[in-house]
Each structure stands twice: as structure tokens, then as C-alpha cells.
Design an enzyme around this catalytic site. Structure first.
Site, short mmCIF file in Angstrom:
data_model
loop_
_atom_site.label_atom_id
_atom_site.label_comp_id
_atom_site.label_asym_id
_atom_site.label_seq_id
_atom_site.Cartn_x
_atom_site.Cartn_y
_atom_site.Cartn_z
CD GLU A 42 -2.63 1.49 2.46
OE1 GLU A 42 -3.38 2.50 2.50
OE2 GLU A 42 -2.52 0.67 3.39
CG ASP A 103 7.37 8.86 14.13
OD1 ASP A 103 8.30 9.69 14.06
OD2 ASP A 103 6.18 9.17 13.96
CG ASP A 105 7.61 14.55 16.50
OD1 ASP A 105 7.99 15.61 17.03
OD2 ASP A 105 6.92 14.50 15.48
#
Length: 397
Positions: A42, A103, A105
Site C-alpha cells: 500500500e 518514529d 519526534d
């Protein structure tokens, strides 16, 4: 990707395409799909005016390039590999593979960083990312044996890590959760003062290694962030000390000192060492207090839901951040400490020959592409060996 931002500057597009690694991105995606067809992966596009298109897929490089040119996406996100084309069976699709992703941040460091908050970022708080990159990369290689690890600047205030080893791609959700939990040492909500508890037993080797990495940067970070530099920050620090008598001694001494966080920290260490020598029974309670505080200030803060789940799509390498215009460049983990935020290429400087940063950003972009190519080549080599070994095992059987 570059195409969306370069649409109005057609004369420069060809030059940018030369350093925009569409072919290498295709190779990377193809390896990450194996043994499934690429059409089962995807992709999603973010177009102008925040138009979001999910469940896209490609069959080959030509279709990938045509799709990019036709849609001119401002951002490309990459998702999981399914048992069928995502556009066909999106409701009952089964995930078969997905890179193990992380991830990190800087907004998750807002309770400790003082130089910036929220979306803002500077070279001072970038040091948190340097520490995170070194700790996680070392753990992935030494503790889990992963080799094909890609590090990408998010484009604004963080970093992404993609682990493409076959064993990582085929991990189930509990396996991913176990890796994420292994790498998480900071636990607790906003109302919890002390969020790291290492106990009194011998520290695990991975924790000792993480602390040794933090130690390389701690003095610089504590001076940059001034963790103890104001009355309110000092009070937050004191709340991390669980021993009442020690806390009172530290508070009494530090309040009399200058507001230099580094000097206050050194005084705290001196008081702590003396306290342990004089109060042997306190060792079980605060044996690793110094390590716990260093970890709470500097240890990586992962978005564990991104790692554990399969539904989260992650920004592709070399996407353009819509707010900053910065390229999501690939970097080597051992070079993170040398990265400067103002030297990261932007789509604007790459397209503008008259920009004073054009030459440097072009060179930095080429270096980023080279870094990406090295990871792709390593992954292709690993996949070829894996397939050959699998074929030999099948023949032997």
C-alpha cells in the site's frame, strides 16, 4: 516527492530528478515486498490542498514513475504488504509483511527540552535525536542482529528508522510490541515525576550501553537545556529523588549555588556519592538514581504505536515536508552528530540556482542519495543470500 513542488518550475525538474532516487526507491520497495508481488504494497499520496489518497499500489518502476508524474504528490507514504492488492481487498486484507519502523519526534521531549517547544527545532535539541539514533541503532544491531537499517530525517522535527531485514519485516504484532517495549525505559504520564525505575539488581547490558552513549553528550545537553537552571526546573529535578533526606540535602546546597545546570549537576553527584557512603541501607532504593535521571532526560522517546501496529503509513524517504520544504534525507547513524538543520536540502534551494545554499544543498542531497543506495544494495545482497539459502534448503529436503 519532488514532483509536486517542482510543478511550476519545469526547466529545473530534470536537474532535480537526477538526484531524486525514484529508481532506488523502487528497488527498496521491491526488496521490502519479497516474497510478495510489489502490487500488494500500500502507498498513499498527499496532493495539493491536503487531498489524501490511500490504497494505491504499483506493479513496476514505470508505473511508479508515471503515477508520481500524473498525481504530483506533495508527500508519499508507505504502508504494509498485504495478501492482495490493497485497492481490491481493503476490508478483509491480511498483512503479510511490513518493515519494523520507529518514529521519534522532538515534541515528545517537550517536558525536558527548554530551547524549543512543539513544532520548533534547533541544533541544540537535535542532540536528543543524535542520542536516540545511536542508542536504537546499536541495540537493533547488537541485541537483535538486524543489519539493513535505514535512517531518515522526517523533514521537520524528528527521525524515522526502517528495519528491512526479512526477520523484521515478517514480525507479527506481538513480536513488534516486544521490540518496542524492550527499547522503552521511560514510563508514565505527565503527572508522574519519576518515570524511570531500574531497581537495584545489576543493570542489563543494553541499559549500561545506553547510559554510556548518553554520557558522551550529557554535559553538552545539560548546558544547552539548563535542566536545573531555574527555580521551577530545579523543583522538577528534586521530585525525581525518592529519598527524603537526600532530597533535602541536595535542595539546600543547590539553591545556594549559581544557576549553572552543569555545576549544580556536579554538586548533586558529589552529594549523592557521599550520601551512599554514609547510608548503606539506601543503596537498594537509589542505587541507580543517577542513571535513571540521565535516562529520563535523554533516552529515546518512541511513538510505540507506530512500531507495534501495521496500519500506520510512514513518510517515504526523500519526501518534501509541506511546511518546511525540507527533504526527508537519508543519513548514516554515525553522522547524525554532524548534521546541521540549516544544511539539510530544501526543495526551494535545490530548484533555485541563485540561492547561496544551492551548491551545498545539491551536494548534501547527492550524499543522502548515496547513503540510500548503500542501504538498498546491502538489502538486495541480503535478499539474494536468503533466497539462495532457502532454495538450497528446499532442494536438500
Amino acid at each position: 516527492m519532488v514532483s509536486g513542488f517542482a510543478k511550476k518550475n519545469v526547466c529545473k525538474v530534470k536537474e532535480v530528478i537526477l538526484i531524486n532516487p525514484i529508481y532506488d526507491s523502487f528497488r527498496w520497495l521491491a526488496c521490502g515486498n519479497s516474497p510478495q508481488p510489489l502490487s500488494n504494497r500500500e502507498l498513499s499520496f498527499t496532493l495539493a490542498d491536503d487531498v489524501y489518497i490511500r490504497y494505491l499500489s504499483i506493479c513496476d518502476q514505470k508505473e511508479f514513475q508515471n503515477l508520481l508524474q500524473k498525481k504530483c504528490p506533495h508527500k508519499l507514504d508507505i504502508g504494509a504488504v498485504y495478501n492482495n492488492k490493497p485497492s481490491i481487498s481493503r476490508h478483509d486484507a491480511v498483512v503479510l509483511a511490513r518493515e519494523l519502523v520507529f518514529d521519534i519526534d522532538l515534541t515528545d521531549y517537550d517536558e525536558v527540552r527548554t530551547c524549543c517547544q512543539e513544532a520548533k527545532v534547533c541544533d541544540k535539541c537535535w542532540k536528543f535525536m543524535v542520542v536516540a539514533c545511536e542508542i536504537i541503532h546499536k541495540s537493533l544491531k547488537d541485541d537483535f542482529g538486524f543489519q539493513n537499517i535505514l535512517w531518515v530525517f522526517s523533514g521537520r522535527r524528528g527521525i524515522h528508522c526502517w528495519v528491512s531485514d526479512y526477520e523484521a519485516r515478517t514480525l507479527d504484532s506481538p513480536g513488534r510490541a516486544a521490540v518496542a517495549d524492550y527499547l522503552c525505559l521511560i514510563i508514565g504520564g505527565d503527572n508522574q515525576n519519576k518515570k524511570v525505575h531500574l531497581g537495584s539488581d545489576n543493570l542489563h547490558s543494553s541499559i549500561r550501553r545506553a547510559v554510556s552513549i548518553i554520557d558522551k553528550y550529557f554535559d553538552d545537553i545539560i548546558q544547552d537545556q539548563e535542566f536545573l537552571g531555574t527555580s521551577s526546573r530545579l523543583q522538577k529535578f528534586l521530585k525525581m529523588i525518592p529519598e527524603d533526606a537526600l532530597r533535602e540535602q541536595v535542595e539546600k546546597s543547590l539553591e545556594k549555588m549559581s544557576e549553572s545546570s552543569l555545576e549544580r549537576w556536579k554538586t548533586f553527584i558529589s552529594i549523592y556519592d557521599s550520601y551512599l557512603r554514609e547510608n548503606g541501607n539506601a543503596i537498594r532504593k537509589i542505587k541507580y538514581l543517577v542513571e535513571e535521571i540521565k535516562i529520563q532526560f535523554c533516552y529515546p522517546r518512541l511513538d510505540v504505536n507506530v512500531t507495534k501496529g501495521f496500519n500506520h503509513l510512514l513518510k517515504s524517504p526523500f519526501s518534501i515536508h509541506p511546511k518546511t520544504g525540507k527533504v526527508s534525507i537519508v543519513f548514516k547513524p554515525n553522522n547524525a552528530r554532524n548534521m546541521k538543520l540549516d544544511e539539510i536540502p530544501t526543495i526551494h534551494t535545490l530548484l533555485d540556482d541563485s540561492s547561496p545554499d544551492n551548491v551545498q544543498h545539491q551536494n548534501n542531497m547527492r550524499n543522502a542519495v548515496k547513503n540510500f543506495q548503500e542501504v538498498v544494495f546491502s538489502l538486495e545482497k541480503a535478499e539474494a543470500i536468503r533466497k539462495r539459502n532457502y532454495a538450497n534448503t528446499t532442494l536438500d529436503f
